[in-house]
Every structure is written in structure tokens, then in C-alpha cells.
Scaffold this motif. Structure first.
Motif, short mmCIF file in Angstrom:
data_model
loop_
_atom_site.label_atom_id
_atom_site.label_comp_id
_atom_site.label_asym_id
_atom_site.label_seq_id
_atom_site.Cartn_x
_atom_site.Cartn_y
_atom_site.Cartn_z
N GLY A 13 6.16 -8.69 10.56
CA GLY A 13 5.75 -7.40 11.08
C GLY A 13 6.80 -6.34 10.83
N ALA A 14 6.99 -5.46 11.78
CA ALA A 14 7.96 -4.37 11.64
C ALA A 14 9.33 -4.89 12.07
CB ALA A 14 7.54 -3.19 12.50
N GLU A 15 10.14 -5.27 11.10
CA GLU A 15 11.44 -5.88 11.39
C GLU A 15 12.60 -5.05 10.83
OE1 GLU A 15 11.41 -10.02 10.29
OE2 GLU A 15 9.71 -10.47 11.61
N GLY A 16 12.35 -3.76 10.55
CA GLY A 16 13.43 -2.87 10.17
C GLY A 16 13.55 -2.64 8.68
N GLU A 17 14.20 -1.53 8.34
CA GLU A 17 14.32 -1.13 6.94
C GLU A 17 15.09 -2.13 6.11
OE1 GLU A 17 16.10 2.62 4.28
OE2 GLU A 17 16.36 2.57 6.46
N GLN A 18 16.17 -2.71 6.66
CA GLN A 18 16.98 -3.63 5.87
C GLN A 18 16.21 -4.87 5.48
OE1 GLN A 18 19.94 -2.93 4.44
NE2 GLN A 18 19.51 -4.83 3.34
N ARG A 19 15.32 -5.32 6.35
CA ARG A 19 14.47 -6.48 6.04
C ARG A 19 13.60 -6.17 4.82
NH1 ARG A 19 13.74 -12.08 7.00
NH2 ARG A 19 12.01 -12.48 8.41
N VAL A 20 13.09 -4.94 4.74
CA VAL A 20 12.28 -4.53 3.60
C VAL A 20 13.12 -4.47 2.33
CG1 VAL A 20 10.88 -2.65 2.65
CG2 VAL A 20 10.65 -3.27 5.07
N VAL A 21 14.27 -3.81 2.41
CA VAL A 21 15.14 -3.68 1.24
C VAL A 21 15.56 -5.04 0.72
CG1 VAL A 21 17.35 -2.79 0.40
CG2 VAL A 21 15.96 -1.40 1.96
N SER A 22 15.97 -5.93 1.62
CA SER A 22 16.41 -7.27 1.22
C SER A 22 15.29 -8.07 0.57
CB SER A 22 16.95 -8.04 2.43
OG SER A 22 18.08 -7.41 2.98
N SER A 23 14.08 -7.85 1.05
CA SER A 23 12.96 -8.64 0.53
C SER A 23 12.52 -8.21 -0.86
CB SER A 23 11.79 -8.57 1.52
OG SER A 23 12.15 -9.18 2.74
N PHE A 24 12.84 -6.98 -1.24
CA PHE A 24 12.61 -6.53 -2.62
C PHE A 24 13.84 -6.74 -3.50
CE2 PHE A 24 9.52 -3.48 -0.50
CZ PHE A 24 8.39 -4.14 -0.96
N PRO A 74 5.21 11.47 -2.93
CA PRO A 74 6.51 12.06 -2.59
C PRO A 74 6.64 12.48 -1.13
CG PRO A 74 5.17 13.60 -3.87
CD PRO A 74 4.47 12.28 -3.91
N ASP A 75 5.53 12.70 -0.45
CA ASP A 75 5.58 13.10 0.96
C ASP A 75 5.48 11.91 1.91
OD1 ASP A 75 5.74 15.84 0.26
OD2 ASP A 75 3.56 15.93 0.01
N ASN A 76 5.45 10.71 1.36
CA ASN A 76 5.36 9.48 2.17
C ASN A 76 4.16 9.51 3.10
OD1 ASN A 76 6.17 6.90 2.80
ND2 ASN A 76 7.85 7.51 4.13
N VAL A 77 3.03 9.94 2.55
CA VAL A 77 1.78 9.94 3.32
C VAL A 77 1.42 8.52 3.73
CG1 VAL A 77 -0.70 10.38 3.18
CG2 VAL A 77 0.93 12.07 2.28
N PHE A 78 1.57 7.59 2.78
CA PHE A 78 1.22 6.18 3.04
C PHE A 78 2.49 5.47 3.52
CE2 PHE A 78 -1.68 7.48 -0.50
CZ PHE A 78 -2.80 7.63 0.30
N ARG A 79 2.79 5.64 4.80
CA ARG A 79 4.04 5.14 5.37
C ARG A 79 3.84 4.08 6.45
NH1 ARG A 79 3.09 10.33 7.09
NH2 ARG A 79 3.03 10.76 9.33
N PHE A 80 2.59 3.81 6.81
CA PHE A 80 2.34 2.80 7.84
C PHE A 80 2.17 1.45 7.16
CE2 PHE A 80 0.81 6.88 9.53
CZ PHE A 80 1.74 7.02 10.56
N ASN A 81 3.30 0.86 6.81
CA ASN A 81 3.36 -0.37 6.01
C ASN A 81 4.81 -0.82 6.00
OD1 ASN A 81 4.59 1.49 4.15
ND2 ASN A 81 2.57 1.97 3.32
N HIS A 82 5.13 -1.78 5.16
CA HIS A 82 6.55 -2.09 4.93
C HIS A 82 7.06 -0.99 4.00
CE1 HIS A 82 5.12 -6.20 6.16
NE2 HIS A 82 6.16 -6.00 6.94
N GLY A 135 0.79 -1.23 0.00
CA GLY A 135 0.00 0.00 0.00
C GLY A 135 0.82 1.27 0.00
N ASN A 136 2.03 1.22 -0.50
CA ASN A 136 2.92 2.38 -0.48
C ASN A 136 2.53 3.49 -1.43
OD1 ASN A 136 5.63 2.36 1.15
ND2 ASN A 136 5.25 0.22 0.62
N PHE A 137 1.73 3.20 -2.45
CA PHE A 137 1.57 4.14 -3.56
C PHE A 137 0.19 4.79 -3.62
CE2 PHE A 137 4.27 0.51 -4.51
CZ PHE A 137 5.49 1.15 -4.57
N GLY A 138 -0.73 4.31 -2.82
CA GLY A 138 -2.08 4.83 -2.82
C GLY A 138 -3.03 3.84 -2.17
N VAL A 139 -4.29 4.23 -2.08
CA VAL A 139 -5.32 3.37 -1.50
C VAL A 139 -6.01 2.62 -2.64
CG1 VAL A 139 -7.42 3.27 -0.13
CG2 VAL A 139 -5.65 4.97 0.40
#
Length: 460
Positions: free
Chosen positions: A418-429, A446-454, A195-199
Motif C-alpha cells: 500500500g502507501a509505504e512512503g516515497e523511498q519504498r517507491v524509489v527503491s522498488s524501481f 507534468p502536473d502530476n494529475v495521476f498521483r493517486f498511485n505509487h 498508472g502514473n502516465f495516463g489512463v
């Protein structure tokens, strides 16, 4: 709590929405803020229960004008509780749960708040399906946009492989349609980027014929678990793509099919699902039957019933994670079995190893899903009631992961964690994919409004 919201601004939102607006003090507030994970107890400032695409746009614009954090709720299954944030505006999509099946075009259009069960029940009369999760209460939107792993994936691919089109409301409140031809870079990003890009207000998915479904679940005493696990592994290695399944340790549940003297005691088990008749599946599982299971469940059954067999009740305390494995050799089997013996009890805890491969590994390689090549997915899944067990249950999940590290990939299906840190997200992509995703994020949020996610941070 978040910034002060004027009465006039709130009245304007109430007037703009076809759905409902719920705030602290409303008699339905506590019910509206409850999510699947009972560990999460957060108090948003406003819950906008949207009924239309226009409602979603109006809610986002209100939230931004009021300088509120914005969270999005579909199924509410995120183990980190990403859909419910203190002091936030929650865009609640659950009223938007329409499902339209087109059996001639073999597509299904699903609104953003629909659950897996709602989609599957709409498809069942036509004997068609698309890859769904392994429980019926998961939201279709978050599941699919995160990649989408389920029982049918070895035959039909991941849920995101079956994504044909999506409609989103952006952080500016604008509608965007995307498919392989229109806004193709966004379409690429939705194959795992969540859900990083919109609803997502609607998704269109490819359907497949599914005239028959069957299942074999066998439960064994833990004393013979290593032999059971090795036998399961060896059967799975040569199983056709129509077969899905997993191996599991768990306390025997208080179900009618479980003898009273086994309830609550640790058992190990195997599950095979099959897009076909049970007679074929029984033959495949014959070496496991030879090991004398204490419980046998062998059945042809509707897909909707299969999808709801493992539903876990909402409100329990939840902590889960995953490792995607390059193999499951005998040493890994032994560690898997030894760790299960230390499982915290009593609790509805599951130590699961899912069979991957098939159409998942053979599917499209261009999407940001490097984990899809793994033959096995390890998923320690802890649910419990007593807060006094929190530390033990969480540590057990971490220990299961640590045991598997010698065979783990860096990448993982993020819907399983769950929330396991930024590197976990980067590695998974994957780092190259992540850089590309940050550029898409910068274009649409661009303002990272949708930020409550990986979260994918916007480039720039």
C-alpha cells in the motif's frame, strides 16, 4: 468535498458521456464508491462510469476544468484504496471490459476495466493464457502496468513481459498509442510504472498455449511446519519453469474439503501449480506427500478455476505488504514459522511465501523491476471483519516484514504493498530507473494529475 461544481458543468458531463455520471445522493452512489478494501470509506464528488475511450477523455477534461483531484478505478483492488478519493472525480473503467482473443496471432486485446476473470474466460476456449494474478477479481490494467506477478510467471514471464501495446488517455485528454516502436520510452515506463502516465483504455498482450493445468495443495498440522517449509523450499529449488506455487500459513477455511474439527485452526500448507498434467506434479511433490498431510487436493483443472480458487470476498478490511528475499535459509524458515504462531485470530489471514525465479529472473532486465531477480516473495496478507482488530492485524503484517529483513532486497513488487512512503517507491524501481521514470512522467503528466498511485513525481 472538493471545489463547487456548477450544475451546468455537471449537465455537460452527463451529455458528453455514453456511460453514467453518479454524484452524492444518487441511489447507486454508495454501491459505486465501494471498493475491495472495506477499510476505505471515501466520498468522491463525481464518479464517471466511462463506456468508451472518448468518455475517459471527456471525464478527464471535466475534472481538470473543475479543479477536482482525479482518481482512476479499474479493478479497485489497491490495498491503499487509490481508486477512490474524497472530493475527487473518479474515472471508473468497469463498463469498459471487452476482451478480444486472436488465436492466430496469439494476442488478446483487453479494455481498461476488464478483470482477470473476464480475460481468462475469454481465452479458455482456445486453451491459451497469459500471466494473470492469483485471483480472478483483479483488474488487468493495474495488475499488468504494475508488473504483474502470478501462477504462470515462471513459465511465461511477468504480465508486463507479455505487454505488446497500450492505448492511454493522457492528462490533457489526448489519445496516445505505445509499443516497442511507437513512443518507446513510454512503453518502457509501463513495465512497472503503473498508472502514473495516463489512463490505460486498452492493452494488447501476448498469449501462450496452455493445454493443461494442474494443482497440488497439501495442508499440514503446524507442529511439523518447519520440516514442511524446508522440504517445499528444497523441491522448489530444482523445479522446472512450468511449476509455480507457494507456502502458506492460514486458518483452515470452512470449505467442504476441510474436516470440521480443523476449521478455524492454524494450518500450514504448500501449493504447487503446473502447466501440465497432475501426474507429473504429484511426482515432483512426493517428498511432501511423505510428510502425511491432513488435507490433499490434487487435480487437473481449468485455468479459470485455478485463478478463482483463492478469491477473497470484497468488503473485508485489508492490509498487506511484501518483502522480496535473496534466500530462504533455515533461520528464515524458523522465523517464518514462529511468526505464524502469533497470527491474529479469528481472521482470514494468510502468511504466504511465493516461489519466484524461472522466466521472471531470466526475463528482460532493462525494465524498472529490480525485484524480479529475487527467488522468493514474502507476502503477509491480512483480511478481517472487526475494526477492533485493525491495530493487531496491521502490526502483525509489519512484524512479518521485520522478521525477513536480514534476507530482504530493497525492491518490491509494488502491487503487493500500500502507501509505504516515497523511498519504498524509489527503491522498488531503483534510483537510476526512477530518475528515468520521472522524465517520462514530466513528458506525459507534468502536473502530476495521476498521483493517486505509487507516485512518480515529474522531473523538473
Amino acid at each position: 468535498m472538493g471545489p463547487h461544481i456548477s450544475e451546468s458543468a455537471l449537465a455537460g458531463l452527463v451529455e458528453d458521456l455514453a456511460g453514467e455520471v453518479i454524484i452524492p445522493g444518487d441511489p447507486h452512489y454508495d454501491e459505486a464508491r465501494a471498493i475491495h478494501n472495506g477499510m476505505i470509506d471515501r466520498r468522491p464528488s463525481v464518479i464517471a462510469q466511462c463506456a468508451t475511450q472518448a468518455d475517459v477523455s471527456n471525464a478527464i477534461l471535466f475534472g481538470r476544468e473543475a479543479q477536482l483531484p482525479i482518481a482512476v478505478r479499474g479493478g479497485g483492488h489497491s490495498v491503499a484504496g487509490s481508486s477512490m478519493i474524497d472530493g475527487a472525480l473518479v474515472v471508473d473503467l468497469r463498463r469498459m471490459h471487452g476482451v478480444v482473443v486472436d488465436p492466430e496471432d496469439m494476442t488478446v486485446r483487453v479494455e481498461g476495466g476488464a478483470t482477470m476473470g473476464q480475460m481468462d474466460h475469454a481465452c479458455q476456449p482456445f486453451h491459451v493464457a497469459t500471466t494473470g494474478g492469483r485471483v480472478s477479481t483483479t483488474g488487468v490494467g493495474g495488475f499488468t502496468l504494475g508488473g504483474g506477478s502470478g501462477w504462470l510467471e515462471r513459465k511465461f514471464g511477468l504480465a508486463s513481459d507479455n505487454l505488446l501495446a497500450a492505448d492511454l488517455i493522457t492528462a490533457e485528454g489526448k489519445h496516445v498509442h505505445t509499443d516497442a516502436e511507437e513512443n518507446p520510452e513510454l512503453f518502457w515506463a509501463l513495465h512497472g510504472g503503473g498508472g502514473n502516465f495516463g489512463v490505460a483504455t486498452s492493452l494488447t498482450l501476448r498469449l501462450h498455449e496452455l493445454p493443461a493445468v494442474s494443482m497440488v495443495m497439501l495442508l499440514f498440522l503446524p507442529e511439523i511446519a518447519p520440516e514442511v517449509m524446508r522440504t517445499f523450499r528444497d523441491i522448489a529449488a530444482d523445479a522446472p519453469d512450468e511449476v509455480g506455487g507457494g507456502a502458506i500459513y492460514m486458518p483452515a477455511p470452512p470449505e467442504p474439503f476441510v474436516p470440521e474439527d480443523l476449521v478455524g485452526k492454524l494450518v500450514c500448507g504448500t501449493v504447487f501449480t503446473y502447466a501440465g498434467p497432475v501426474a507429473d506434479l504429484r511426482e515432483l511433490a512426493a517428498p511432501l506427500f511423505a510428510l502425511k498431510p491432513v488435507i490433499e487436493i490434487v487435480a487437473d483443472l481449468p485455468y479459470t478455476e485455478l485463478q478463482s480458487m483463492l478469491d477473497d470476498p470484497p468488503g473485508l478490511r485489508n492490509y498487506w505488504s511484501a518483502e522480496y528475499l535473496t534466500g530462504f535459509p533455515d533461520e528464515a524458515v524458523d522465523r517464518f514459522c514462529e511468526r505464524a504462531a502469533a497470527m491474529p485470530m479469528p481472521a482470514a489471514i494468510q502468511q504466504v511465501l511465493f516461489l519466484m525465479g524461472g522466466a521472471v529472473a531470466a526475463g528482460p532486465s532493462q525494465y524498472p523491476q529490480p525485484w524480479r531477480t529475487a527467488p522468493w516473495a514474502l507476502h503477509p496478507f491480512a483480511t478481517w471483519e472487526d475494526p477492533a482488530m485493525d491495530e493487531r492485524a496491521i502490526q502483525w503484517v509489519r512484524d512479518v516484514r521485520a522478521d525477513a529483513r536480514p534476507w530482504s532486497m530493497d525492491a518490491v513488487y509494488l502491487n503487493f504493498v500500500g502507501a509505504e512512503g516515497e523511498q519504498r517507491v524509489v527503491s522498488s524501481f531503483g534510483e537510476e530507473n526512477y530518475r528515468r521514470l520521472t522524465a517520462v512522467k514530466a513528458a506525459y503528466d507534468p502536473d502530476n494529475v495521476f498521483r493517486f498511485n505509487h507516485n512518480i513525481a515529474p522531473a523538473g
